[in-house]
Scaffold this active site. Structure first.
Site, PDB file in Angstrom:
ATOM      1  N   ARG A  18       0.819  -1.225   0.000  1.00  0.00           N
ATOM      2  CA  ARG A  18       0.000   0.000   0.000  1.00  0.00           C
ATOM      3  C   ARG A  18       0.843   1.260   0.000  1.00  0.00           C
ATOM      4  O   ARG A  18       0.566   2.205  -0.731  1.00  0.00           O
ATOM      5  CB  ARG A  18      -0.976  -0.012   1.179  1.00  0.00           C
ATOM      6  CG  ARG A  18      -2.066  -1.061   1.027  1.00  0.00           C
ATOM      7  CD  ARG A  18      -2.999  -1.107   2.224  1.00  0.00           C
ATOM      8  NE  ARG A  18      -2.221  -1.438   3.407  1.00  0.00           N
ATOM      9  CZ  ARG A  18      -2.416  -0.910   4.615  1.00  0.00           C
ATOM     10  NH1 ARG A  18      -3.366  -0.023   4.811  1.00  0.00           N
ATOM     11  NH2 ARG A  18      -1.667  -1.286   5.624  1.00  0.00           N
ATOM     12  N   ASN A  36      -6.156  -2.943   1.933  1.00  0.00           N
ATOM     13  CA  ASN A  36      -6.144  -4.397   2.074  1.00  0.00           C
ATOM     14  C   ASN A  36      -7.573  -4.894   2.159  1.00  0.00           C
ATOM     15  O   ASN A  36      -8.440  -4.224   2.726  1.00  0.00           O
ATOM     16  CB  ASN A  36      -5.405  -4.814   3.349  1.00  0.00           C
ATOM     17  CG  ASN A  36      -3.910  -4.639   3.246  1.00  0.00           C
ATOM     18  OD1 ASN A  36      -3.353  -4.536   2.161  1.00  0.00           O
ATOM     19  ND2 ASN A  36      -3.251  -4.611   4.384  1.00  0.00           N
TER      20      ASN A  36
END
Length: 88
Positions: A18, A36
């Site tokens: 990320r 996620n």
């Protein structure tokens, strides 16, 4: 302007995916978000200039060096007019 929803499979959680995606998006000048998912995948919404969004999709196919991407699903979506990229 183009918008794409991207789901990345493989070893993509717990490997800084990320944060690396946010850096790549900022470098490319695209807006959107990354997060996620409970199933172990990473999900992104990316929008901006057609070429920049295409480059972000290509980035997602490899991810950061610590990731092991095994698949990427890409779906066209309607642009939402987002102005920044963030981790959600």
């Amino acid at each position: 302007m183009t918008s794409k929803h991207i789901v990345v499979q493989g070893r993509v959680q717990g490997v800084n995916f990320r944060s690396a995606a946010e850096d790549a998006a900022n470098d490319l000048g695209v807006a959107g978000w990354v997060r996620n998912r409970d199933d172990g995948t990473v999900e992104m919404l990316v929008e901006g200039d057609d070429a920049a969004v295409d480059r972000m999709v290509e980035w997602a196919r490899q991810g950061p060096s610590s990731a092991a991407v095994t698949g990427v699903d890409v779906t066209d979506t309607e642009p939402q007019g987002l102005e920044s990229f963030e981790q959600a």
